[in-house]
Design an enzyme around this catalytic site. Structure first.
Site, PDB file in Angstrom:
ATOM      1  N   GLU A  80      36.163  47.688  48.265  1.00  0.00           N
ATOM      2  CA  GLU A  80      35.902  47.007  49.535  1.00  0.00           C
ATOM      3  C   GLU A  80      35.139  47.917  50.498  1.00  0.00           C
ATOM      4  O   GLU A  80      34.182  47.474  51.150  1.00  0.00           O
ATOM      5  CB  GLU A  80      37.222  46.537  50.151  1.00  0.00           C
ATOM      6  CG  GLU A  80      37.923  45.506  49.266  1.00  0.00           C
ATOM      7  CD  GLU A  80      38.766  44.521  50.027  1.00  0.00           C
ATOM      8  OE1 GLU A  80      38.312  43.376  50.235  1.00  0.00           O
ATOM      9  OE2 GLU A  80      39.895  44.906  50.410  1.00  0.00           O
ATOM     10  N   GLU A 100      43.483  42.972  43.588  1.00  0.00           N
ATOM     11  CA  GLU A 100      44.500  42.394  44.477  1.00  0.00           C
ATOM     12  C   GLU A 100      45.203  41.174  43.887  1.00  0.00           C
ATOM     13  O   GLU A 100      46.422  41.033  44.002  1.00  0.00           O
ATOM     14  CB  GLU A 100      43.860  42.036  45.825  1.00  0.00           C
ATOM     15  CG  GLU A 100      43.588  43.240  46.727  1.00  0.00           C
ATOM     16  CD  GLU A 100      42.326  44.000  46.371  1.00  0.00           C
ATOM     17  OE1 GLU A 100      42.006  44.972  47.068  1.00  0.00           O
ATOM     18  OE2 GLU A 100      41.652  43.625  45.390  1.00  0.00           O
TER      19      GLU A 100
END
Length: 267
Positions: free
Chosen positions: A121, A141
């Site tokens: 990210e 995730e």
């Protein structure tokens, strides 16, 4: 340097600011000292005109393994002494991770080893990306029942083809450096252990260019990304024309004619 903490080191390489995630025993998993150091490093780069570029890398053969899951489970996060910074600015962690802050100087990522979850990210907030051959990427995730809230559901489909973005987001599988290059997540793959050197070489090339021009080009690319072509071209002219009237632009032409390296003064 101003942004250094126990988990983030800051040093200068000429006109390049090098930020190193420095928690190798945890594969540079995010911590409060790391986030605070990162944010202070971005601010230092923005404020200091002698800094022309930034390189982001990780210590100990890893880039970043993402959030400290032990902390997320309620077992505490290293660096509680920095909690007051987070309290004073609840958005600090998003700025540190380049979700809510875009440095005006070019940011080059030098990736070795794991660059996963929050690491991938943060990577999406950088401008140019170099990876060692054994680097790994991925957004894990969903495998933990979590959401990649660092910006990936918005940014990733804008940076790589949607089918690849959705596969990465929905499967949570790891990607090799070669795969990451093929889908466009990174620009270049180099032999292991040389990503930082390659990133610094790229930074030196940027540093040799006119800083006002470099910053205007970066700003134009991002601000026009979601515009129509007509809107984007108008915005480009607004950004670009003033550069031609600068002393740096005149110096660039003069240096070319005189067959010498230009000396830019941000004027």
């Amino acid at each position: 340097m101003g942004g250094s903490t126990e988990h983030l080191t800051v040093r200068r390489e000429g006109a390049t600011l090098v930020l190193t995630l420095n928690r190798p025993e945890a594969r540079n998993a995010l911590s409060l000292p790391m986030l605070v150091g990162l944010y202070d490093g971005w601010l230092e780069a923005d404020a200091d005109d002698t800094i022309r570029s930034v390189v982001l890398t990780g210590a100990g053969g890893s880039f970043c393994a993402g959030m400290d899951l032990k902390a997320l489970a309620g077992k505490g996060m290293a660096g509680e002494a920095y909690r007051d910074r987070m309290t004073a600015d609840p958005d600090l962690h998003w700025k540190a991770m380049l979700r809510h802050h875009r440095p005006r100087k070019p940011v080059i990522a030098a990736v070795e080893g794991p660059c996963v979850a929050g690491g991938t990210e943060i990577l999406q907030g950088t401008d140019i990306r170099v990876a060692g051959a054994s680097a790994t990427f991925g957004l894990f995730e969903v495998r933990r029942g979590l959401f990649p809230i660092g910006g990936s559901t918005v940014r990733l489909p804008r940076q790589i083809p949607r089918t690849h973005a959705l596969e990465m987001l929905l499967t949570g599988r790891p990607y090799t450096a070669d795969e990451a290059q093929r889908i466009g997540l990174v620009g270049r793959v180099v032999p292991d252990g040389t990503a930082l050197d390659a990133a610094l070489e790229t930074a030196e090339r940027i540093n040799a260019c006119g800083p006002l021009a470099v910053e205007a080009v970066k700003a134009s690319v991002y601000e026009t990304a979601e515009m129509t072509e007509e809107e984007g071209l108008a915005a480009e002219l607004k950004r670009g024309w003033p550069i031609f009237a600068t002393a740096d632009a005149k110096e660039g032409a003069k240096a070319f004619a005189e067959k010498r390296a230009p000396v830019y003064r941000r004027e």
